[in-house]
Design a protein around this motif. Structure first.
Motif, PDB file in Angstrom:
ATOM      1  N   CYS A 315       0.853  -1.202   0.000  1.00  0.00           N
ATOM      2  CA  CYS A 315       0.000   0.000   0.000  1.00  0.00           C
ATOM      3  C   CYS A 315       0.886   1.248   0.000  1.00  0.00           C
ATOM      4  O   CYS A 315       1.798   1.360   0.814  1.00  0.00           O
ATOM      5  CB  CYS A 315      -0.906  -0.019   1.228  1.00  0.00           C
ATOM      6  SG  CYS A 315      -1.838   1.511   1.447  1.00  0.00           S
ATOM      7  N   CYS A 330       0.312   2.991  -7.502  1.00  0.00           N
ATOM      8  CA  CYS A 330       0.243   1.832  -6.607  1.00  0.00           C
ATOM      9  C   CYS A 330      -0.184   0.598  -7.401  1.00  0.00           C
ATOM     10  O   CYS A 330      -1.201   0.631  -8.108  1.00  0.00           O
ATOM     11  CB  CYS A 330      -0.757   2.115  -5.476  1.00  0.00           C
ATOM     12  SG  CYS A 330      -1.057   0.655  -4.461  1.00  0.00           S
ATOM     13  N   CYS A 337      -7.007  -3.708  -4.631  1.00  0.00           N
ATOM     14  CA  CYS A 337      -7.577  -2.691  -3.735  1.00  0.00           C
ATOM     15  C   CYS A 337      -8.692  -1.913  -4.431  1.00  0.00           C
ATOM     16  O   CYS A 337      -8.451  -1.221  -5.430  1.00  0.00           O
ATOM     17  CB  CYS A 337      -6.468  -1.739  -3.288  1.00  0.00           C
ATOM     18  SG  CYS A 337      -7.051  -0.494  -2.126  1.00  0.00           S
ATOM     19  N   CYS A 354      -7.219   7.711  -3.144  1.00  0.00           N
ATOM     20  CA  CYS A 354      -7.451   6.511  -3.966  1.00  0.00           C
ATOM     21  C   CYS A 354      -8.942   6.344  -4.247  1.00  0.00           C
ATOM     22  O   CYS A 354      -9.336   5.974  -5.358  1.00  0.00           O
ATOM     23  CB  CYS A 354      -6.892   5.273  -3.269  1.00  0.00           C
ATOM     24  SG  CYS A 354      -5.124   5.405  -2.954  1.00  0.00           S
TER      25      CYS A 354
HETATM   26  S1  SF4 Z   1      -4.766   1.836  -3.969  1.00  0.00           S
HETATM   27 FE1  SF4 Z   1      -4.381   3.301  -2.330  1.00  0.00          FE
HETATM   28  S2  SF4 Z   1      -5.296   2.430  -0.503  1.00  0.00           S
HETATM   29 FE2  SF4 Z   1      -5.121   0.810  -2.023  1.00  0.00          FE
HETATM   30  S3  SF4 Z   1      -3.231  -0.196  -1.557  1.00  0.00           S
HETATM   31 FE3  SF4 Z   1      -2.779   1.335  -3.107  1.00  0.00          FE
HETATM   32  S4  SF4 Z   1      -2.206   3.155  -1.974  1.00  0.00           S
HETATM   33 FE4  SF4 Z   1      -3.155   1.764  -0.517  1.00  0.00          FE
END
Ligand code: SF4
Length: 362
Positions: A315, A330, A337, A354
């Motif tokens: 994350c 990410c 996610c 996000c």
């Molecule tokens: S999308 Fe955002 S909340 Fe989800 S794992 Fe990645 S950084 Fe973390």
């Protein structure tokens, strides 16, 4: 022209003029951070990124209270929920945030008494109605929220309510801005400062950060014209190479802020260190209970001190909160996610970066 009604702050013709003025600046590349999650959501909701010149990059900052709450604090709330002595009361956004091995939502599904409240006063009412139980309030939030929690504790003290306590994970905005400016790799050309926090703090609260780092800083409201005006002011400062601290939200924000709210806050809390997700401990960036109100401190009262915590693997919330990455950087984003199955808090919170990308940018 002074605008009066909310609809006027969404006026398309006025928005076009502001957008044109921003384009007319013919600005070189700049990176602006909207510090608070409410701005992030408004920017996405009104499609503001799409109408700006390509040279202006908007980055989300550390102003989403759920997102910056440290994993240790999340685990602490969960630990209380595991005890059948407790009713845990929380703002709804916190419910789904994954802790190291559980979440308040999972504990609730397993039978824990976890209740969503809309204010600390609701939590206090639950304590009054359930004298046989201990009631914990998950006290997260910034300067906007802290005064109402302080006011609740003043009532609890006055009414001598014995079964109410909090675990404070409160955060202050200006020290986080200073910490960001000291962080290696963070490159910012301006801060769009949060209107609602500033209603309480006043413009003066940012003066020392602004003077030390000499970075363009503009307080803005949350309607599209407020945000566009704030961006225009930041871009103009940048273009003219005249960094200033300006207030684009004078209808709500004064230099001194809400003096009464600050007095209430300071009756109950004092400034202390706080740990921020991704950023770590920032000196003097939190509000902790003062001596007189320490009896409402759930952790010292019930001897809870969580030691082993782990943040979700992969994350990037921490880096996103510092403007070092965007959600699309990410690897888990929109795959492992999602809002239905969030890995980190930035996908849970209604103010999370996000979640905003997922809802509006795909
Ligand atoms: S999308 Fe955002 S909340 Fe989800 S794992 Fe990645 S950084 Fe973390």
């Amino acid at each position: 022209m002074a605008l009066k009604y909310v609809a006027e702050y969404r006026d398309g013709d006025l928005a076009k003029k502001l957008i044109q003025s921003i384009h007319d600046l013919k600005i070189g590349k700049i990176r602006l951070m909207e510090v608070c999650g409410t701005h992030t959501m408004s920017i996405f909701r009104y499609g503001i990124k799409g109408v700006l010149p390509k040279n202006i990059t908007l980055l989300s900052g550390p102003g989403c209270p759920v997102c910056v709450t440290a994993q240790k604090d999340i685990d602490t709330y969960i630990e209380f929920a595991k005890s059948d002595k407790f009713i845990v009361t929380t703002f709804g956004d916190l419910l789904k945030v994954p802790g190291s091995s559980s979440s308040l939502q999972k504990e609730k599904a397993d039978g824990a008494d976890v209740r969503i409240v809309y204010s600390a006063f609701d939590a206090l009412a639950i304590a009054t109605d359930n004298p046989e139980k201990q009631v914990l309030f998950c006290a997260i939030g910034f300067e906007t929220t802290i005064p109402t929690i302080a006011a609740t504790l003043l009532v609890a003290e006055k009414q001598n309510i014995p079964n109410f306590s909090i675990h404070s994970s409160h955060k202050l905005t200006p020290p986080a801005l200073a910490a960001l400016m000291q962080t290696k790799g963070v490159e910012l050309d301006g801060f769009l400062l949060p209107g609602h926090v500033s209603v309480i703090t006043g413009t003066d609260a940012y003066r020392s950060v602004h003077e030390e780092y000499n970075i363009p800083s503009v307080i803005a409201g949350f309607e599209p014209l407020d945000i566009l005006k704030g961006i225009l002011m930041l871009a103009t400062q940048s273009k003219m190479k005249r960094p200033a601290l300006e207030n684009a939200y004078p209808r709500a924000v004064s230099d001194q802020g809400n003096v009464k709210a600050k007095e209430i806050m300071n009756q109950v809390f004092e400034i202390g260190n706080a740990t921020w997700r991704g950023i770590g401990e920032i000196p003097d960036s939190g509000m902790v209970l003062n001596k007189k109100f320490e009896k409402f401190n759930a952790c010292s009262r019930f001897d809870i001190d969580i030691q082993d915590t782990k943040e979700p693997k992969g994350c990037a919330c921490g880096e996103i909160l510092m403007g070092l990455k965007t959600p699309e950087d990410c690897k888990l984003y929109a795959k492992a996610c999602t809002p239905m199955n969030p890995v980190g808090p930035c996908m849970v919170s209604s103010e999370g970066s996000c979640a905003a990308y997922y809802k509006y940018n795909r």
